[in-house]
Motif scaffolding. Structure first.
Motif, PDB file in Angstrom:
ATOM      1  N   ALA A  36      -1.246   9.281  -2.471  1.00  0.00           N
ATOM      2  CA  ALA A  36       0.254   8.979  -2.682  1.00  0.00           C
ATOM      3  C   ALA A  36       1.008  10.151  -1.934  1.00  0.00           C
ATOM      4  O   ALA A  36       1.924  11.023  -2.453  1.00  0.00           O
ATOM      5  N   VAL A  37       0.832  10.245  -0.620  1.00  0.00           N
ATOM      6  CA  VAL A  37       1.554  11.544  -0.055  1.00  0.00           C
ATOM      7  C   VAL A  37       1.933  11.094   1.455  1.00  0.00           C
ATOM      8  O   VAL A  37       1.750   9.721   1.608  1.00  0.00           O
ATOM      9  N   VAL A  38       2.679  11.815   2.077  1.00  0.00           N
ATOM     10  CA  VAL A  38       3.547  11.483   3.241  1.00  0.00           C
ATOM     11  C   VAL A  38       2.460  10.805   4.219  1.00  0.00           C
ATOM     12  O   VAL A  38       1.492  11.528   4.309  1.00  0.00           O
ATOM     13  N   ARG A  39       3.043  10.049   4.970  1.00  0.00           N
ATOM     14  CA  ARG A  39       2.243   9.325   6.136  1.00  0.00           C
ATOM     15  C   ARG A  39       0.940   8.623   5.833  1.00  0.00           C
ATOM     16  O   ARG A  39       0.345   8.549   6.818  1.00  0.00           O
ATOM     17  N   CYS A  40       0.809   8.185   4.699  1.00  0.00           N
ATOM     18  CA  CYS A  40      -0.291   7.430   4.122  1.00  0.00           C
ATOM     19  C   CYS A  40       0.549   6.036   4.005  1.00  0.00           C
ATOM     20  O   CYS A  40       1.155   5.818   3.010  1.00  0.00           O
ATOM     21  N   ASN A  41       0.477   5.286   4.960  1.00  0.00           N
ATOM     22  CA  ASN A  41       1.121   3.966   4.877  1.00  0.00           C
ATOM     23  C   ASN A  41       0.334   2.879   4.308  1.00  0.00           C
ATOM     24  O   ASN A  41       0.195   1.965   4.928  1.00  0.00           O
ATOM     25  N   SER A  42       0.154   3.098   3.150  1.00  0.00           N
ATOM     26  CA  SER A  42      -0.404   2.034   2.386  1.00  0.00           C
ATOM     27  C   SER A  42       0.634   1.640   1.173  1.00  0.00           C
ATOM     28  O   SER A  42       0.971   2.407   0.222  1.00  0.00           O
ATOM     29  N   THR A  43       0.943   0.215   0.918  1.00  0.00           N
ATOM     30  CA  THR A  43       1.773  -0.015  -0.229  1.00  0.00           C
ATOM     31  C   THR A  43       1.322   0.327  -1.562  1.00  0.00           C
ATOM     32  O   THR A  43       2.207   0.628  -2.212  1.00  0.00           O
ATOM     33  N   ALA A  44       0.073   0.475  -1.802  1.00  0.00           N
ATOM     34  CA  ALA A  44      -0.525   0.825  -3.241  1.00  0.00           C
ATOM     35  C   ALA A  44      -0.501   2.148  -3.416  1.00  0.00           C
ATOM     36  O   ALA A  44      -0.625   2.875  -4.744  1.00  0.00           O
ATOM     37  N   GLY A  74       9.261   7.325   0.907  1.00  0.00           N
ATOM     38  CA  GLY A  74       9.117   6.052   0.004  1.00  0.00           C
ATOM     39  C   GLY A  74       8.023   5.294   0.033  1.00  0.00           C
ATOM     40  O   GLY A  74       7.255   5.426   0.939  1.00  0.00           O
ATOM     41  N   ARG A  75       7.954   4.375  -0.689  1.00  0.00           N
ATOM     42  CA  ARG A  75       6.959   3.355  -0.668  1.00  0.00           C
ATOM     43  C   ARG A  75       6.784   2.621   0.716  1.00  0.00           C
ATOM     44  O   ARG A  75       7.575   2.071   1.064  1.00  0.00           O
ATOM     45  N   HIS A  76       5.519   2.607   1.364  1.00  0.00           N
ATOM     46  CA  HIS A  76       5.315   1.640   2.503  1.00  0.00           C
ATOM     47  C   HIS A  76       5.540   0.434   1.931  1.00  0.00           C
ATOM     48  O   HIS A  76       5.082  -0.159   1.150  1.00  0.00           O
ATOM     49  N   PRO A  77       6.362  -0.171   2.979  1.00  0.00           N
ATOM     50  CA  PRO A  77       6.320  -1.570   2.522  1.00  0.00           C
ATOM     51  C   PRO A  77       5.326  -2.484   2.603  1.00  0.00           C
ATOM     52  O   PRO A  77       4.347  -2.289   3.427  1.00  0.00           O
ATOM     53  N   LEU A  78       5.279  -3.583   1.967  1.00  0.00           N
ATOM     54  CA  LEU A  78       4.175  -4.588   2.018  1.00  0.00           C
ATOM     55  C   LEU A  78       4.279  -5.256   3.421  1.00  0.00           C
ATOM     56  O   LEU A  78       5.285  -5.661   3.885  1.00  0.00           O
ATOM     57  N   THR A  79       2.890  -5.384   3.927  1.00  0.00           N
ATOM     58  CA  THR A  79       2.938  -6.084   5.329  1.00  0.00           C
ATOM     59  C   THR A  79       1.991  -7.280   5.325  1.00  0.00           C
ATOM     60  O   THR A  79       1.279  -7.029   4.511  1.00  0.00           O
ATOM     61  N   ARG A  80       2.092  -7.955   6.405  1.00  0.00           N
ATOM     62  CA  ARG A  80       1.148  -9.109   6.595  1.00  0.00           C
ATOM     63  C   ARG A  80       1.027  -9.273   8.000  1.00  0.00           C
ATOM     64  O   ARG A  80       1.743  -8.908   8.803  1.00  0.00           O
ATOM     65  N   LEU A  81       0.243 -10.132   8.498  1.00  0.00           N
ATOM     66  CA  LEU A  81       0.051 -10.579  10.088  1.00  0.00           C
ATOM     67  C   LEU A  81       0.860 -11.547  10.101  1.00  0.00           C
ATOM     68  O   LEU A  81       0.838 -12.714   9.247  1.00  0.00           O
ATOM     69  N   TYR A  82       1.395 -11.715  11.272  1.00  0.00           N
ATOM     70  CA  TYR A  82       2.486 -13.001  11.430  1.00  0.00           C
ATOM     71  C   TYR A  82       1.745 -13.483  13.036  1.00  0.00           C
ATOM     72  O   TYR A  82       1.575 -12.617  13.893  1.00  0.00           O
TER      73      TYR A  82
END
Length: 153
Positions: A36-44, A74-82
């Motif tokens: 849970a550190v900056v530039r770790c772009n994982s929602t969890a 802040g928390r990385h937003p949850l993403t998905r494939l479109y």
């Protein structure tokens, strides 16, 4: 139809040349993912202020050092494939999300081959799994206190 909301940084801010410090993250009231550190772009990978119940996030740097920069994210937003692709089990036909509004080409009997985009999940998205509700909302703090504790020499 999805639209670009934001492109998240993966590089340090301008003027920061030193690597990130290795840290130990702790909170008395809740478990804290160590990534849970900056530039770790994982929602969890986030510390939850709500789960902390008023207890602070302790960041142990492991040694005495000079700090030139400090950053939060802040928390990385949850993403998905479109687009989402599914197959009708009766007709064996593939269905592509928004195909009626876009020029997605699917040859009969073949699976969609792209293009794909990574987009922010929204409540009610097609094919979305169940996730904690807070993962679908932007989360960050608007202010914080930074305290330092030094070991006596």
């Amino acid at each position: 139809k999805p639209k670009l909301w934001v492109k998240l940084a993966t590089d340090p801010p301008e003027g920061v040349s030193a690597p990130q410090l290795k840290t130990l993250l702790r909170c008395r009231a809740s478990k804290v993912p160590q990534d849970a550190v900056v530039r770790c772009n994982s929602t969890a990978s986030a510390w939850s202020v709500a789960s902390a119940a008023g207890h602070p996030l302790d960041i142990d740097l492991g040694a005495t050092c000079d700090i030139a920069h400090f950053s939060t994210q802040g928390r990385h937003p949850l993403t998905r494939l479109y687009p989402h692709v599914s197959m009708n089990p009766e007709t064996k036909r593939f269905r592509v999300e928004d195909e009626e509004h876009n020029a997605f080409s699917i040859k009969p009997g073949r699976r969609y081959q792209g293009p794909w985009w990574t987009v922010k999940c929204e409540k009610g998205d097609v094919g979305q799994k169940e996730y904690p509700a807070q993962w679908l909302e932007p989360q960050w703090v608007s202010k914080y206190e930074l305290w330092a504790r030094g070991e006596e020499q």
